[in-house]
Design an enzyme around this catalytic site. Structure first.
Site, PDB file in Angstrom:
ATOM      1  CE1 TYR A  71      -3.406  -2.507   5.879  1.00 18.11           C
ATOM      2  CE2 TYR A  71      -3.262  -0.160   5.390  1.00 18.11           C
ATOM      3  CZ  TYR A  71      -3.363  -1.473   4.957  1.00 18.11           C
ATOM      4  OH  TYR A  71      -3.415  -1.745   3.611  1.00 18.11           O
ATOM      5  CE  LYS A  87      -0.238  -4.482   3.017  1.00 19.58           C
ATOM      6  NZ  LYS A  87      -0.712  -5.788   2.468  1.00 19.58           N
ATOM      7  CB  THR A 113      -0.907   0.026   1.255  1.00 18.94           C
ATOM      8  OG1 THR A 113      -1.489   1.321   1.389  1.00 18.94           O
ATOM      9  CG2 THR A 113      -0.132  -0.268   2.530  1.00 18.94           C
ATOM     10  CG  ASP A 114      -1.045   4.996  -1.047  1.00 18.34           C
ATOM     11  OD1 ASP A 114      -1.593   4.425  -0.083  1.00 18.34           O
ATOM     12  OD2 ASP A 114      -1.634   5.848  -1.755  1.00 18.34           O
ATOM     13  CD  GLU A 115      -3.308   3.551   4.370  1.00 18.58           C
ATOM     14  OE1 GLU A 115      -3.141   3.577   5.599  1.00 18.58           O
ATOM     15  OE2 GLU A 115      -4.391   3.284   3.833  1.00 18.58           O
TER      16      GLU A 115
HETATM   17  P1  NAD Z   1      -9.999  -7.086   2.435  1.00 21.98           P
HETATM   18  O1  NAD Z   1      -9.947  -6.766   3.902  1.00 21.98           O
HETATM   19  O2  NAD Z   1     -11.249  -6.815   1.674  1.00 21.98           O
HETATM   20  O3  NAD Z   1      -9.688  -8.643   2.229  1.00 21.98           O
HETATM   21  C1  NAD Z   1      -8.674  -9.306   2.921  1.00 21.98           C
HETATM   22  C2  NAD Z   1      -8.844 -10.796   2.661  1.00 21.98           C
HETATM   23  O4  NAD Z   1      -7.766 -11.472   3.339  1.00 21.98           O
HETATM   24  C3  NAD Z   1     -10.146 -11.369   3.215  1.00 21.98           C
HETATM   25  O5  NAD Z   1     -10.723 -12.235   2.255  1.00 21.98           O
HETATM   26  C4  NAD Z   1      -9.711 -12.117   4.445  1.00 21.98           C
HETATM   27  O6  NAD Z   1     -10.564 -13.219   4.762  1.00 21.98           O
HETATM   28  C5  NAD Z   1      -8.320 -12.571   4.061  1.00 21.98           C
HETATM   29  N1  NAD Z   1      -7.466 -12.813   5.225  1.00 21.98           N
HETATM   30  C6  NAD Z   1      -7.272 -11.982   6.292  1.00 21.98           C
HETATM   31  N2  NAD Z   1      -6.443 -12.570   7.175  1.00 21.98           N
HETATM   32  C7  NAD Z   1      -6.094 -13.779   6.642  1.00 21.98           C
HETATM   33  C8  NAD Z   1      -5.255 -14.838   7.091  1.00 21.98           C
HETATM   34  N3  NAD Z   1      -4.615 -14.785   8.267  1.00 21.98           N
HETATM   35  N4  NAD Z   1      -5.114 -15.913   6.296  1.00 21.98           N
HETATM   36  C9  NAD Z   1      -5.766 -15.985   5.099  1.00 21.98           C
HETATM   37  N5  NAD Z   1      -6.581 -15.023   4.641  1.00 21.98           N
HETATM   38  C10 NAD Z   1      -6.737 -13.932   5.412  1.00 21.98           C
HETATM   39  O7  NAD Z   1      -8.757  -6.355   1.826  1.00 21.98           O
HETATM   40  P2  NAD Z   1      -8.589  -5.641   0.401  1.00 21.98           P
HETATM   41  O8  NAD Z   1      -9.117  -4.270   0.492  1.00 21.98           O
HETATM   42  O9  NAD Z   1      -9.066  -6.566  -0.647  1.00 21.98           O
HETATM   43  O10 NAD Z   1      -7.006  -5.514   0.333  1.00 21.98           O
HETATM   44  C11 NAD Z   1      -6.209  -6.531  -0.281  1.00 21.98           C
HETATM   45  C12 NAD Z   1      -4.752  -6.155  -0.143  1.00 21.98           C
HETATM   46  O11 NAD Z   1      -4.538  -4.876  -0.761  1.00 21.98           O
HETATM   47  C13 NAD Z   1      -4.280  -6.011   1.307  1.00 21.98           C
HETATM   48  O12 NAD Z   1      -2.988  -6.549   1.397  1.00 21.98           O
HETATM   49  C14 NAD Z   1      -4.263  -4.515   1.536  1.00 21.98           C
HETATM   50  O13 NAD Z   1      -3.280  -4.159   2.494  1.00 21.98           O
HETATM   51  C15 NAD Z   1      -3.909  -3.994   0.156  1.00 21.98           C
HETATM   52  N6  NAD Z   1      -4.390  -2.633  -0.126  1.00 21.98           N
HETATM   53  C16 NAD Z   1      -5.725  -2.351  -0.114  1.00 21.98           C
HETATM   54  C17 NAD Z   1      -6.148  -1.064  -0.419  1.00 21.98           C
HETATM   55  C18 NAD Z   1      -7.608  -0.697  -0.470  1.00 21.98           C
HETATM   56  O14 NAD Z   1      -7.918   0.452  -0.783  1.00 21.98           O
HETATM   57  N7  NAD Z   1      -8.533  -1.605  -0.191  1.00 21.98           N
HETATM   58  C19 NAD Z   1      -5.213  -0.063  -0.687  1.00 21.98           C
HETATM   59  C20 NAD Z   1      -3.866  -0.379  -0.647  1.00 21.98           C
HETATM   60  C21 NAD Z   1      -3.475  -1.683  -0.390  1.00 21.98           C
END
Ligand code: NAD
Length: 326
Positions: A151, A155, A127-129
């Site tokens: 968080y 990351k 993430t950019d964070e």
């Molecule tokens: P989300 O919270 O919607 O989904 C996370 C998924 O991971 C879920 O299906 C959950 O069941 C699974 N999970 C959590 N813990 C787990 C574990 N211990 N073992 C197996 N599965 C597990 O997240 P998202 O928004 O789809 O984000 C996906 C990735 O992208 C993450 O790594 C997040 O840090 C990154 N990200 C997201 C955003 C955003 O805007 N949503 C922005 C930047 C980065």
């Protein structure tokens, strides 16, 4: 070709899996897709319903921190795309232990198993964070990591572990750092689905602080397209920013959502700011654009209108999730 997608039942991971199994990514046209997901509150089998009948989809319910499960799921894998994480900043402020466990230990468990299984490519979705907050200009990938929330710190830790497995062991890892995603199937705790569904229900929306925090918005389809470009052609050991090119204050975003739902200012409830709330995020996407030909393709106005429509059309998806987390 065998692909392992962690967190493939979450928001972004499920979009990637739906696209991969629908032929959107030519290099994955025949790939067997193994989804490893713990199905936490954010994971939902319904997110994979459109591709549930695909004979190429294999779902494993399991924890990325459990080495035995991970080793078994990793066997024979060519490509790993690692989405699984605890992903909500507010939850990490309320309690961070699960963030450290899943995001740090889980990533290390996957990297170790990938090394032992000699996978061809490991894409770590970050993430950019991790960069912190930036008043003006945009971060290049070389900017130091200065995460401010538990968080983003978890990351950043997993980013550095990914880097170390390349530097130490030569595991072909790429790291992607994207901006704020939006689109269908996003859990209704993040700002766009939370505000949209609240407004559809005639409930007020909580706007943090002065509402002037700036985010760059990236449609989930553009993000997944960028990830696939990195999976196909990213250089091992490299980091690639992925951005959407639409910067908005939270106040501006709220106004757009009020308009899209036919509501007005009386539905905005200012609330005390989030602790250590990052003021602005902005990624420089020159590297992925020049090396891999990435550019965001979904115009924000269309992406937002489609997303609001999706939530209007899919109450059956989000109403139980909101009821459960109330
Ligand atoms: P989300 O919270 O919607 O989904 C996370 C998924 O991971 C879920 O299906 C959950 O069941 C699974 N999970 C959590 N813990 C787990 C574990 N211990 N073992 C197996 N599965 C597990 O997240 P998202 O928004 O789809 O984000 C996906 C990735 O992208 C993450 O790594 C997040 O840090 C990154 N990200 C997201 C955003 C955003 O805007 N949503 C922005 C930047 C980065």
């Amino acid at each position: 070709m065998r692909l392992l997608v962690t967190g493939g039942a979450g928001f972004i991971g499920s979009h990637y899996v739906r696209q991969a199994l629908s032929g959107a990514y030519p290099s994955l046209a025949d790939a067997e897709v193994v989804v490893l997901d713990k199905l936490t509150y954010a994971g939902n089998r319904e997110n994979l319903a459109p591709v549930a009948d695909s004979p190429r989809l294999h779902f494993v319910e399991g924890d990325i921190c459990d080495a035995e499960t991970v080793v078994a799921a990793m066997a024979g894998t060519d490509l790993v795309v690692h989405f699984a994480a605890e992903s909500h900043v507010d939850r990490s402020i309320a309690g961070s232990s699960e963030f450290v466990r899943t995001n740090v230990l889980g990533t290390q468990t996957l990297l170790q198993a990938a090394l032992e299984a000699q996978v061809g490519k490991f894409v770590h979705v970050s993430t950019d964070e991790v960069y912190g907050s930036i008043e003006s200009g945009s971060w290049p990938e070389t900017h130091p990591l200065e995460p401010n929330s538990p968080y983003s710190a978890s990351k950043a830790s997993s980013d550095l572990l990914a880097r170390s497995y390349f530097r130490t062991h030569g595991l072909p890892v790429c790291v992607t750092r994207c901006s704020n995603n939006y689109g269908p199937y996003q859990f209704p705790e993040k700002v766009i689905p939370l505000f949209t569904t609240n407004l559809m229900d005639g409930t007020k929306v909580p706007l943090y602080g002065d509402g002037l925090n700036v985010r760059d918005w990236l449609h989930v389809d553009d993000h997944c397209h960028g990830i696939q470009l990195v999976a196909d052609g990213g250089r091992p050991g490299e980091i690639y920013n992925i951005g959407g090119g639409t910067e908005l204050t939270n106040r501006e975003l709220t106004t757009l959502l009020l308009e899209a739902t036919g509501t007005d200012e009386t539905f905005v409830q200012p609330v005390i700011d989030r602790k250590a709330h990052d003021r602005r995020y902005s990624v420089d996407i020159t590297k992925i654009s020049t090396e891999l030909g990435y550019e965001p393709r979904v115009p924000f106005a269309k992406g937002l209108a489609d997303t609001v429509k999706w939530y209007a059309d899919n109450r059956a998806w989000w109403e139980p999730l909101k009821a459960r987390s109330a």
